[in-house]
Scaffold this active site. Structure first.
Site, short mmCIF file in Angstrom:
data_model
loop_
_atom_site.label_atom_id
_atom_site.label_comp_id
_atom_site.label_asym_id
_atom_site.label_seq_id
_atom_site.Cartn_x
_atom_site.Cartn_y
_atom_site.Cartn_z
N ASN A 119 -37.12 14.72 0.34
CA ASN A 119 -36.20 16.33 -0.08
C ASN A 119 -34.84 16.17 -0.44
O ASN A 119 -33.95 15.43 -0.17
CB ASN A 119 -36.19 16.65 1.72
CG ASN A 119 -35.28 18.01 1.95
OD1 ASN A 119 -35.03 19.18 0.42
ND2 ASN A 119 -35.64 18.00 3.00
N LYS A 168 -32.51 18.10 -1.40
CA LYS A 168 -31.67 19.31 -1.05
C LYS A 168 -30.95 20.07 -2.27
O LYS A 168 -32.05 19.81 -3.26
CB LYS A 168 -30.57 19.13 0.01
CG LYS A 168 -31.72 18.27 1.20
CD LYS A 168 -30.54 18.13 2.39
CE LYS A 168 -31.56 17.10 2.94
NZ LYS A 168 -31.26 16.57 4.64
N HIS A 185 -37.34 23.86 6.78
CA HIS A 185 -36.73 22.91 7.12
C HIS A 185 -35.42 23.23 7.63
O HIS A 185 -34.26 24.57 8.69
CB HIS A 185 -36.07 22.47 6.04
CG HIS A 185 -34.77 21.22 5.68
ND1 HIS A 185 -33.45 21.10 6.40
CD2 HIS A 185 -35.52 19.40 5.44
CE1 HIS A 185 -33.57 19.88 6.33
NE2 HIS A 185 -34.41 19.11 6.22
N GLU A 226 -31.82 22.68 7.85
CA GLU A 226 -31.19 23.49 7.39
C GLU A 226 -31.30 24.76 7.62
O GLU A 226 -30.37 25.68 7.38
CB GLU A 226 -30.72 22.36 6.50
CG GLU A 226 -30.13 22.02 6.89
CD GLU A 226 -30.51 20.29 5.41
OE1 GLU A 226 -30.52 20.15 4.59
OE2 GLU A 226 -30.08 19.07 6.19
N GLU A 250 -38.64 16.40 12.20
CA GLU A 250 -37.43 16.17 12.18
C GLU A 250 -36.13 16.46 13.51
O GLU A 250 -35.71 17.66 13.19
CB GLU A 250 -36.65 16.69 11.01
CG GLU A 250 -37.52 16.45 9.66
CD GLU A 250 -36.95 17.11 8.49
OE1 GLU A 250 -37.15 15.62 7.59
OE2 GLU A 250 -36.71 17.38 8.44
N GLY A 295 -29.31 13.13 8.38
CA GLY A 295 -28.44 12.69 7.24
C GLY A 295 -27.21 12.10 8.35
O GLY A 295 -25.81 12.38 7.93
N SER A 317 -32.93 10.02 8.56
CA SER A 317 -32.13 9.14 8.22
C SER A 317 -33.02 7.70 7.98
O SER A 317 -32.61 6.54 8.41
CB SER A 317 -30.75 8.67 9.16
OG SER A 317 -30.66 9.61 9.73
#
Ligand code: PEP
Length: 338
Positions: A72, A74, A170, A172, A246, A252, A292
């Site tokens: 990904n 991003k 996702h 985010e 996730e 992250g 991560s």
């Protein structure tokens, strides 16, 4: 297309629930045996029980799909860095095992460049696609999502550009851009209608993990997807929906979920699919872990029986690291004896 078949499967195929029910009934019956059971008969019963138990565990604890790793990217990259990453991945292709499916998610702007220049073993994947969320349409005939939706990209366009995958839900997008469970479900159903393979992300916040609602959150996210696929004409689950677990607290942050946490969630997701969609879908669905993952920690996670791949953020921006993560596929197959 395939929707009718999917709906039938959902309603009529016995799920692992029926095996569990059958087992319980047998135990109850055995509680008051009408005849005396001889030793060798008892051995047979125990063997049958053991076999049935193994069958139940197998159904809910392992998938049959190929290992799959996604990168990904991003909102990262410019022309120069995207070209450098594409070159680095292409350089690594000879070192990547053939037993792994791979997809990369560049921004919409870079999608076409990447598709044209990246080795075909890496499939391209869009990071989102649009549906009109407020559309009141009981029959779910939201057939065209093209039109007056400034700034959006539709599944129709991805299909037209022959982009095979789309990443939806996702965290985010859920937390920063307002994608609700229902919208994610509609996006998934609509993308499936257009023949796209979908990677749908699910996962809990740290607060939800700590207050014990991890599975409520994940099952609610999955339920919204299953409902919309089921309601939507000509949409189906099949083997074309990959689930990426996730945990938001691991994305992250450098804080990876422990193998025990990952295995527990993955096997529960698979059981949920068996009970609420179908056993076939439960077995065929690839469940990735994301959060991560890097070249150093991927091998330990890949040994888990119920992990079918990774969704990688930061480490996917380095061609060598991403290739190493893809090669964790061999660790996985060895660990599960495939
Ligand atoms: C992600 O954003 O999907 C992700 C897993 O990111 P990272 O690997 O950087 O945690």
């Amino acid at each position: 297309m395939m929707r009718a078949a999917a709906a039938t499967t959902m309603k009529t195929t016995p799920s692992s629930y029926s095996y569990l029910t059958a087992r319980k009934t047998m135990t109850q019956n055995n509680g008051t045996p009408a005849i005396t059971i001889k030793n060798h008969q008892m051995d047979n019963i125990n063997n049958n029980r053991r076999r049935r138990r193994q069958r139940i565990l197998h159904i809910v604890s392992e998938g049959t799909g190929r290992f799959i790793v996604g990168g990904n990217w991003k909102c990262n990259g410019n022309r120069e860095s995207v070209k450098a990453l594409v070159d680095a991945l292409n350089k690594n292709i000879a070192n990547i095992e053939k037993n792994c499916d791979i997809y990369c998610c560049p921004t919409f702007l870079h999608l076409n460049y990447v598709k044209e220049n990246l080795d075909a073993r890496f499939k391209v994947c869009a990071q989102n696609s649009w549906v009109e969320a407020d559309l009141v349409d009981p029959e779910h005939h939201y057939d065209s999502t093209t039109g007056a939706f400034t700034g959006e990209i539709s599944a129709e366009m991805l299909e037209d550009l022959q982009v095979p995958f789309v990443l939806l839900g996702h965290s985010e997008r859920r937390t920063l851009l307002g994608d609700t469970d229902e919208i994610v479900g509609k996006k998934v159903a609509h993308a499936r209608y257009h023949g796209l393979s979908v990677v749908v992300c699910v996962g809990e916040t740290l607060e939800e993990r700590e207050n014990g609602t991890t599975f409520d959150v994940i099952f609610k996210q999955l339920k919204a997807v299953a409902k919309e696929i089921d309601d939507r004409e000509h949409s189906s689950w099949g083997s074309s929906v990959v689930i990426a677990y996730e945990p938001i607290w691991a994305i992250g942050t450098g804080k990876v979920a422990t193998p025990e946490q990952v295995q527990e969630v993955h096997s529960k997701i698979r059981s949920w699919l068996a009970e609420n969609v179908s056993e076939d879908v439960a077995k065929a669905t690839r469940i990735q872990y994301g959060g991560s993952v890097n070249a150093s920690n991927c091998a330990d996670l890949a040994k888990l029986s119920d992990i079918d791949g990774f969704l990688v953020g930061g480490a996917s921006l380095n061609g060598d690291d991403f290739a190493a993560i893809c090669n964790a596929s061999s660790v996985h197959y060895k660990a599960v004896g495939r």
